[in-house]
Motif scaffolding. Sequence first.
Motif, PDB file in Angstrom:
ATOM      1  N   UNK A  81      19.396   9.199  39.109  1.00 56.51           N
ATOM      2  CA  UNK A  81      20.147  10.443  39.316  1.00 56.51           C
ATOM      3  C   UNK A  81      20.783  10.493  40.697  1.00 56.51           C
ATOM      4  N   UNK A  82      20.162   9.812  41.661  1.00 53.60           N
ATOM      5  CA  UNK A  82      20.639   9.849  43.049  1.00 53.60           C
ATOM      6  C   UNK A  82      20.889   8.427  43.539  1.00 53.60           C
ATOM      7  N   UNK A  83      21.900   7.764  43.000  1.00 47.83           N
ATOM      8  CA  UNK A  83      22.079   6.324  43.279  1.00 47.83           C
ATOM      9  C   UNK A  83      22.511   6.041  44.722  1.00 47.83           C
ATOM     10  N   UNK A  84      22.045   4.900  45.244  1.00 47.64           N
ATOM     11  CA  UNK A  84      22.571   4.408  46.525  1.00 47.64           C
ATOM     12  C   UNK A  84      23.098   2.991  46.370  1.00 47.64           C
ATOM     13  N   UNK A  85      23.549   2.670  45.159  1.00 48.84           N
ATOM     14  CA  UNK A  85      24.179   1.374  44.890  1.00 48.84           C
ATOM     15  C   UNK A  85      25.287   1.609  43.872  1.00 48.84           C
ATOM     16  N   UNK A  86      26.182   0.639  43.742  1.00 50.86           N
ATOM     17  CA  UNK A  86      27.269   0.769  42.770  1.00 50.86           C
ATOM     18  C   UNK A  86      26.704   0.964  41.365  1.00 50.86           C
ATOM     19  N   UNK A  87      25.563   0.311  41.087  1.00 45.02           N
ATOM     20  CA  UNK A  87      24.841   0.489  39.821  1.00 45.02           C
ATOM     21  C   UNK A  87      23.373   0.530  40.159  1.00 45.02           C
ATOM     22  N   UNK A  88      22.695   1.601  39.783  1.00 43.85           N
ATOM     23  CA  UNK A  88      21.319   1.826  40.267  1.00 43.85           C
ATOM     24  C   UNK A  88      20.488   2.420  39.134  1.00 43.85           C
ATOM     25  N   UNK A  89      19.504   1.675  38.676  1.00 48.16           N
ATOM     26  CA  UNK A  89      18.668   2.156  37.574  1.00 48.16           C
ATOM     27  C   UNK A  89      17.208   2.296  38.006  1.00 48.16           C
ATOM     28  N   UNK A  90      16.484   3.087  37.245  1.00 47.30           N
ATOM     29  CA  UNK A  90      15.065   3.323  37.498  1.00 47.30           C
ATOM     30  C   UNK A  90      14.293   2.886  36.255  1.00 47.30           C
ATOM     31  N   UNK A  91      13.197   2.171  36.465  1.00 46.52           N
ATOM     32  CA  UNK A  91      12.330   1.789  35.356  1.00 46.52           C
ATOM     33  C   UNK A  91      10.943   2.368  35.583  1.00 46.52           C
ATOM     34  N   UNK A  92      10.549   3.324  34.771  1.00 49.16           N
ATOM     35  CA  UNK A  92       9.185   3.853  34.839  1.00 49.16           C
ATOM     36  C   UNK A  92       8.286   2.831  34.145  1.00 49.16           C
ATOM     37  N   UNK A  93       7.301   2.318  34.895  1.00 48.89           N
ATOM     38  CA  UNK A  93       6.519   1.174  34.433  1.00 48.89           C
ATOM     39  C   UNK A  93       5.485   1.543  33.377  1.00 48.89           C
ATOM     40  N   UNK A  94       4.864   2.711  33.562  1.00 47.16           N
ATOM     41  CA  UNK A  94       3.696   3.055  32.736  1.00 47.16           C
ATOM     42  C   UNK A  94       3.798   4.481  32.208  1.00 47.16           C
TER      43      UNK A  94
END
Length: 312
Positions: A81-94
């Motif tokens: 939601x708050x990217x600091x890259x041209x493409x920025x993803x989050x992976x919730x591990x568990x």
Amino acid sequence: MFSVTELKTGEGTLQYRREWITGLSCRVSPERIKRGIDQSVPVAYSPNGCPFCPDQLPSATPVFPGGERIIVGESVTFPNLFPFAAWHTVTVISRDHTVGDFSREMLADAIRGSIRSLQDQKGYPSLNWNYLPSAGASLAHPHLQGLVDPRPSLLPERYHSGCEQYLRGWGSLYWDDLRSRERDGPRYLFGDEILWLAHAVPLGEREVRALLPLRTMGEMEPFLDTFVDGLRKVMGFYRSLGTAAFNLSLFFDRRGEDKGFRAFASIIARINPNPISLSDSSFMERLHLEPVILTAPEDVARMFRKKRQRSP
Ligand SMILES: [Zn+2]
């Protein structure tokens, strides 16, 4: 491949270390560990209101343009939601808010999900993990962050340009030469195809590097389980030394021409979460850009070997 200059101080010896390929430097000051600032203080992070817990995640996190999130095993990947890259993803591990032991399957699935979220983007990808708030995680629920940028960030950029010059000047891959020098050397930890070592000029405490026999993210899958096994070994080693928090970055080259860069991971131990927000980063790390390291890399390797011998 690096230089060491020693200076006698009142209490012991201070080392200035400099890595030739990047020009980066650090100081090793083993005496400072006697301050004992890293106490193990159990801090519990409440799952109340956590947007990454399964009951909140579907409403609290965004979806990709196609309307989906990437699900691999327990892991869920979505745009930041708050990217600091041209493409920025989050992976919730568990699914769990707090994880006692990260299984091989759990970590491999999360890395797979993260890779899937990045693979169609053009640029330089990296997989990253701030584990625990004292390592910079703004949410305690374990999650990876995947970045792709048109230019590499400062550290990989130094290796890209250094390795390109090295290849032109010496006609060999820097990474091959580094491997052959470090294998069975005083900083070698374990592994063959993926070589794990204590980095000679550390960027942070107890820095461990993994040298991967590949260049781009698309080549990662056959090595993924081996990488995760190594990562779990390093996490277990950190825990056995009393540190839980760490940062991890895994850097890849972009697709296209091979100019001599190879994928590598860096892991550093961070101060444990603590009630007074005591930090392990000061003006030296943040403004001088020259970290003060307490444990010499050769001692990290020595401690690793000792622990391995003791464990069954
Ligand atoms: Zn949570």
